[in-house]
Design an enzyme around this catalytic site. Structure first.
Site, PDB file in Angstrom:
ATOM      1  N   HIS A 136       4.243 -10.266  -1.183  1.00 25.33           N
ATOM      2  CA  HIS A 136       4.487  -9.528  -2.412  1.00 25.33           C
ATOM      3  C   HIS A 136       4.842 -10.442  -3.573  1.00 25.33           C
ATOM      4  O   HIS A 136       4.409 -10.212  -4.689  1.00 25.33           O
ATOM      5  CB  HIS A 136       5.540  -8.434  -2.250  1.00 25.33           C
ATOM      6  CG  HIS A 136       5.390  -7.399  -3.328  1.00 25.33           C
ATOM      7  ND1 HIS A 136       4.384  -6.464  -3.316  1.00 25.33           N
ATOM      8  CD2 HIS A 136       6.035  -7.201  -4.482  1.00 25.33           C
ATOM      9  CE1 HIS A 136       4.427  -5.731  -4.406  1.00 25.33           C
ATOM     10  NE2 HIS A 136       5.420  -6.149  -5.131  1.00 25.33           N
ATOM     11  N   HIS A 173      -4.612   0.753  -6.467  1.00 26.57           N
ATOM     12  CA  HIS A 173      -3.320   0.340  -7.017  1.00 26.57           C
ATOM     13  C   HIS A 173      -3.357  -1.125  -7.443  1.00 26.57           C
ATOM     14  O   HIS A 173      -2.999  -1.462  -8.566  1.00 26.57           O
ATOM     15  CB  HIS A 173      -2.214   0.572  -5.984  1.00 26.57           C
ATOM     16  CG  HIS A 173      -0.948  -0.168  -6.278  1.00 26.57           C
ATOM     17  ND1 HIS A 173      -0.134   0.157  -7.342  1.00 26.57           N
ATOM     18  CD2 HIS A 173      -0.372  -1.229  -5.681  1.00 26.57           C
ATOM     19  CE1 HIS A 173       0.889  -0.679  -7.371  1.00 26.57           C
ATOM     20  NE2 HIS A 173       0.769  -1.535  -6.380  1.00 26.57           N
ATOM     21  N   PHE A 174      -3.810  -2.011  -6.553  1.00 28.00           N
ATOM     22  CA  PHE A 174      -3.691  -3.420  -6.941  1.00 28.00           C
ATOM     23  C   PHE A 174      -4.804  -3.866  -7.870  1.00 28.00           C
ATOM     24  O   PHE A 174      -4.627  -4.814  -8.631  1.00 28.00           O
ATOM     25  CB  PHE A 174      -3.490  -4.353  -5.739  1.00 28.00           C
ATOM     26  CG  PHE A 174      -4.660  -4.591  -4.847  1.00 28.00           C
ATOM     27  CD1 PHE A 174      -4.683  -4.037  -3.581  1.00 28.00           C
ATOM     28  CD2 PHE A 174      -5.713  -5.393  -5.237  1.00 28.00           C
ATOM     29  CE1 PHE A 174      -5.760  -4.265  -2.740  1.00 28.00           C
ATOM     30  CE2 PHE A 174      -6.785  -5.634  -4.393  1.00 28.00           C
ATOM     31  CZ  PHE A 174      -6.808  -5.054  -3.138  1.00 28.00           C
ATOM     32  N   HIS A 175      -5.940  -3.149  -7.849  1.00 28.91           N
ATOM     33  CA  HIS A 175      -6.939  -3.479  -8.867  1.00 28.91           C
ATOM     34  C   HIS A 175      -6.435  -3.072 -10.247  1.00 28.91           C
ATOM     35  O   HIS A 175      -6.710  -3.736 -11.237  1.00 28.91           O
ATOM     36  CB  HIS A 175      -8.279  -2.818  -8.559  1.00 28.91           C
ATOM     37  CG  HIS A 175      -9.118  -3.623  -7.609  1.00 28.91           C
ATOM     38  ND1 HIS A 175      -8.934  -3.608  -6.254  1.00 28.91           N
ATOM     39  CD2 HIS A 175     -10.138  -4.504  -7.832  1.00 28.91           C
ATOM     40  CE1 HIS A 175      -9.814  -4.429  -5.678  1.00 28.91           C
ATOM     41  NE2 HIS A 175     -10.548  -4.988  -6.616  1.00 28.91           N
ATOM     42  N   ARG A 202     -10.052   1.484   3.954  1.00 29.34           N
ATOM     43  CA  ARG A 202     -10.441   0.227   3.316  1.00 29.34           C
ATOM     44  C   ARG A 202     -11.275  -0.636   4.243  1.00 29.34           C
ATOM     45  O   ARG A 202     -11.317  -0.429   5.438  1.00 29.34           O
ATOM     46  CB  ARG A 202      -9.169  -0.598   3.038  1.00 29.34           C
ATOM     47  CG  ARG A 202      -8.448  -0.270   1.819  1.00 29.34           C
ATOM     48  CD  ARG A 202      -7.088  -0.924   1.896  1.00 29.34           C
ATOM     49  NE  ARG A 202      -7.155  -2.334   1.520  1.00 29.34           N
ATOM     50  CZ  ARG A 202      -6.099  -3.120   1.407  1.00 29.34           C
ATOM     51  NH1 ARG A 202      -4.907  -2.641   1.675  1.00 29.34           N
ATOM     52  NH2 ARG A 202      -6.208  -4.362   1.042  1.00 29.34           N
ATOM     53  N   ARG A 203     -11.854  -1.668   3.659  1.00 30.68           N
ATOM     54  CA  ARG A 203     -12.372  -2.808   4.418  1.00 30.68           C
ATOM     55  C   ARG A 203     -13.496  -2.456   5.374  1.00 30.68           C
ATOM     56  O   ARG A 203     -13.512  -2.930   6.503  1.00 30.68           O
ATOM     57  CB  ARG A 203     -11.227  -3.472   5.203  1.00 30.68           C
ATOM     58  CG  ARG A 203     -10.193  -4.060   4.291  1.00 30.68           C
ATOM     59  CD  ARG A 203      -8.943  -4.464   5.022  1.00 30.68           C
ATOM     60  NE  ARG A 203      -8.052  -5.182   4.124  1.00 30.68           N
ATOM     61  CZ  ARG A 203      -6.758  -5.326   4.308  1.00 30.68           C
ATOM     62  NH1 ARG A 203      -6.193  -4.816   5.369  1.00 30.68           N
ATOM     63  NH2 ARG A 203      -6.026  -5.983   3.442  1.00 30.68           N
ATOM     64  N   TYR A 246       3.698 -11.419  -7.924  1.00 28.78           N
ATOM     65  CA  TYR A 246       4.510 -11.692  -9.118  1.00 28.78           C
ATOM     66  C   TYR A 246       4.207 -13.063  -9.687  1.00 28.78           C
ATOM     67  O   TYR A 246       4.317 -13.284 -10.879  1.00 28.78           O
ATOM     68  CB  TYR A 246       5.998 -11.497  -8.795  1.00 28.78           C
ATOM     69  CG  TYR A 246       6.288 -10.034  -8.701  1.00 28.78           C
ATOM     70  CD1 TYR A 246       6.154  -9.356  -7.499  1.00 28.78           C
ATOM     71  CD2 TYR A 246       6.601  -9.306  -9.841  1.00 28.78           C
ATOM     72  CE1 TYR A 246       6.336  -8.000  -7.430  1.00 28.78           C
ATOM     73  CE2 TYR A 246       6.781  -7.934  -9.767  1.00 28.78           C
ATOM     74  CZ  TYR A 246       6.653  -7.292  -8.570  1.00 28.78           C
ATOM     75  OH  TYR A 246       6.824  -5.934  -8.518  1.00 28.78           O
TER      76      TYR A 246
END
Lengths: 185, 538
Positions: free
Chosen positions: B215, B366-368, B429-430, B219
């Site tokens: 994680h 979310h992370f895109h 996913r994946r 950041y």
């Protein structure tokens, strides 16, 4: 040196920031309270049953040997499903579960990391070699659901899925050994 | 100074070349997974592509961009020469060698393990050794950043370190902390396994060590965007930074809180108990604090700019902001994406709700949205702001820059909104392709096609971005000198030592890491989990 209005202004900026920080604190505390409350009152917890099993031998004997896989209704009426996630399939490929009754799902992997979810339900867990993954749930809709492997496990990963048959009481009839399979439907 | 500019440009061009290739691969992957792309490509090609996309975006784009930006900040914010320029070039070439090693192993199909590699599936050892070289290059950068700040402090006793540099060093310190997890995993577990020195591996321990990095690495990618928010954007908007102190607090909080939370990626894993997951969920909630503080401070800073330009009333200042400037536009669009992505993140954090979305398209969305959307759009903004300083030439027209930013925003929203929905429907996913003949999957088809359209828009934006930067190198307009960094409303004269260095905070990080990861890692020593056989894909 100190400029009176500047100092007052600086203090006002600090004041607004502290007020906002307090709001942020309240927001986070409220969010966490909801999560903690539901965890405590409705037993909403992630699958966290730390239970070790040797991946090299799990299919040879014991709980995950071939004859134990699939759905079993115990003498006390508890329904337990055992399955192996392996490159590149689930064994068994179809899982029979009852509608509206508590079910315990137990998975293990003899090779690499897998994962699974059952579409439209809250069943979701990783299957890490070395551990038994256990999920408690209740199926509330009677239909055929997909259970794909959702963690990349090799080039055949996309072909790895099982189906879950949710059966009403008149269909979910355990045999004399307490076992239920999709074929009985 | 010329040499430092070449150093920065070299890093940036490697970063953006990788970015462009990754965008092409990403669009191809979406096409293959859509109803239009059935029977296109083999799973082998697909997973090779996913691995290349992930490695290029997550490790090459980010690491090279952050290193280049760090060197730029060290020279411009501290206004002194970069210490150890030879080391910086050495680190650059070491990382390049690493990237080439990774590239060769991926393209020859010996490393199709995705970028968040999880043993016992292991790739060619050269894939991991290449990644270690990239990380080792970034460690040299970390040390150079720390040295640069220390030298400046020695020559400017008692003065507050300029915020841009303070934040850059916060990121370097955080990166040193966070790479320990993956370094231990690679050096002691994965590389020996891939070399064939050992035949079994503790998969639970490997996943836990990776989560240590997992994680905070996000950041590491995110902080440059926040550096731009605090130190570049207020000036670009024509205003001032509302509060310098808030900036320092934010970057310290990122350092402290981004590390002991990685286990929230393992909430659905069987190797950790409920209590430890619960503690890390609580700590995860605190990671939202620096972002929420930033939203306030930056909005307040923009309000100052809007009011200076004649904005009136509660919201009147928003319309008065210079939206024609790419940096301001990127900030506005980035905040919208950060809002949606942050909301999704709170769902992921939710201890029970996570079961609904774990490893579904929701997470990809979310992370895109957070990284690909709000962070990368700020990378664009930073590039547009500092490229003229690196080349000495001015953008001939801002129109193509604005168009590029709008295309990125629209493409990202069109792509990720359907993904969120599909994730809730249980799309996992994946996978290389979906069987649209299945009645459950058939209903997803239209949503997948909408997201594919978003992918094409993103690809167009990526091409336009690289074009915008490339033509600047031949622009005939010389750059007009102007300051880059924003002044605070009240520029600090002295700040407490705790807000001017990281000694105290390193101690706090250590305590929190022991609290959050002490037992979860120690359990693998106290009661080793049964090891799994190594599966080599090469």
């Amino acid at each position: 040196m100190t400029d009176q209005p500047v100092e007052i202004h600086e203090r006002r900026i600090l004041g607004t920031e502290l007020l906002w920080a307090f709001g942020v604190g309240v927001l986070i505390a409220a969010t966490l309270s909801v999560i903690v409350f539901t965890a405590l009152t409705r037993q909403i917890n992630p699958p966290s049953n730390v239970e070790r099993i040797d991946p090299k031998t799990l299919h040879l004997s014991g709980e995950f040997a071939e004859h134990n896989l699939g759905t079993t209704v115990g003498p006390d009426g508890r329904v337990t499903v055992r399955a192996i996630a392996t490159q590149f399939m689930f064994v068994p490929r179809c899982i029979a579960v009852p509608l509206g009754r508590p079910v315990t799902l137990r998975f293990a992997s003899p090779d690499v990391i897998h994962g699974l979810l059952i579409t439209g339900t809250n069943v979701n867990t990783m299957v890490v070699p070395g551990f038994v993954s256990q999920v408690h749930t209740e199926f509330t809709r009677g239909e055929s659901l997909l259970m794909p492997c959702h963690e990349y496990c090799g080039l055949g990963h996309s072909e790895m899925w099982a189906t879950v048959q949710v059966m009403r009481d008149d269909q979910f009839k355990p045999g004399p050994d307490g076992r239920v399979s999709c074929a009985q439907r | 100074m010329r040499n430092v500019e070449r150093l920065c440009l070299a890093h940036f061009w490697v970063a953006f070349a990788a970015f462009l290739v990754a965008c092409i691969l990403g669009t191809w992957q979406m096409w293959v997974r859509s109803p239009w792309g059935a029977h296109v490509g083999t799973p082998g090609q697909y997973f090779m592509s996913v691995t290349a996309h992930g490695v290029a975006m997550a490790y090459v784009l980010t690491t090279f961009f952050i290193m280049g930006f760090g060197y730029f900040v060290a020279v411009t914010a501290l206004q002194r020469p970069l210490p150890g320029k030879i080391w910086a070039w050495g680190a650059f070439w070491m990382a390049i060698i690493g990237v080439v090693m990774v590239l060769i192993t991926v393209l020859t199909g010996q490393a199709s393990v995705l970028f968040t590699f999880y043993p016992p599936l292991t790739a060619s050892p050269w894939f991991y050794i290449g990644l270690v070289l990239v990380v080792a290059g970034s460690w040299v950068w970390c040390v150079l950043m720390i040295v640069a700040m220390r030298e400046w402090k020695r020559d400017n006793p008692g003065k507050p370190v300029p915020l841009a540099m303070f934040a850059t060093v916060a990121n370097a310190v955080m990166w040193l902390w966070t790479t320990v997890g993956v370094a231990v995993e690679l050096v002691f577990q994965v590389i020996p396994a891939s070399l064939g020195l050992v035949q079994t591996i503790d998969a639970g321990l490997a996943r836990t060590l990776f989560s240590w990095t997992l994680h905070a690495i996000v950041y590491f990618w995110l902080i440059p965007a926040y550096i731009a928010f605090y130190t570049i954007i207020p000036r670009a908007a024509g205003g001032r930074l509302y509060s310098d102190t808030m900036g320092r607090v934010t970057f310290i909080l990122f350092l402290v809180y981004s590390l002991p939370v990685g286990m929230h990626h393992l909430m659905m894993d069987p190797q950790h108990g409920n209590g430890w997951k619960f503690i890390q969920m609580l700590l995860t909630a605190f990671v939202s604090v620096p972002t929420l503080l930033t939203i306030f401070t930056i909005t307040a800073s923009l309000e100052i700019a809007g009011r200076l330009r004649g904005g009136r009333g509660v919201f009147g200042w928003i319309a008065k902001l210079p939206w024609d400037r790419p940096a301001v536009l990127a900030t506005g669009l980035g905040f919208v994406m950060l809002g949606f992505g942050g909301f999704g993140g709170l769902i992921n954090m939710g201890y029970g709700m996570n079961a609904m979305v774990h490893n579904t398209s929701w997470v990809t969305a979310h992370f895109h949205l957070i990284f690909g959307g709000s962070v990368v759009i700020m990378y664009f903004a930073i590039a547009y702001e500092i490229w003229p300083r690196l080349t000495g030439r001015e953008h001939a027209s801002l129109g193509p820059l604005r168009l590029q930013l709008w295309l990125w925003f629209i493409g990202m929203m069109v792509m990720t909104v359907p993904w969120h929905w599909l994730g809730l429907q249980g799309q996992w996913r994946r996978v290389a392709n979906f069987n649209y003949a299945d009645p459950i999957i058939a209903g997803w088809g239209p949503w997948v096609l909408v997201s594919l359209v978003g992918g094409f828009v993103l690809l167009a934006s990526a091409l336009l971005f690289v074009r915008n930067l490339a033509i600047l190198h031949r622009s005939p307009l010389p750059v007009a000198p102007r300051p880059l960094y924003a002044l605070a409303v009240h520029p600090p004269h002295r700040v407490p030592a705790a807000l001017n260095g990281f000694g105290l905070w390193n101690v706090l990080v250590l305590v929190l890491m022991l609290l959050a990861y002490g037992y979860p890692i120690a359990q693998f020593v106290i009661e080793p989990s049964p090891a799994a056989m190594v599966h080599r894909v090469h």
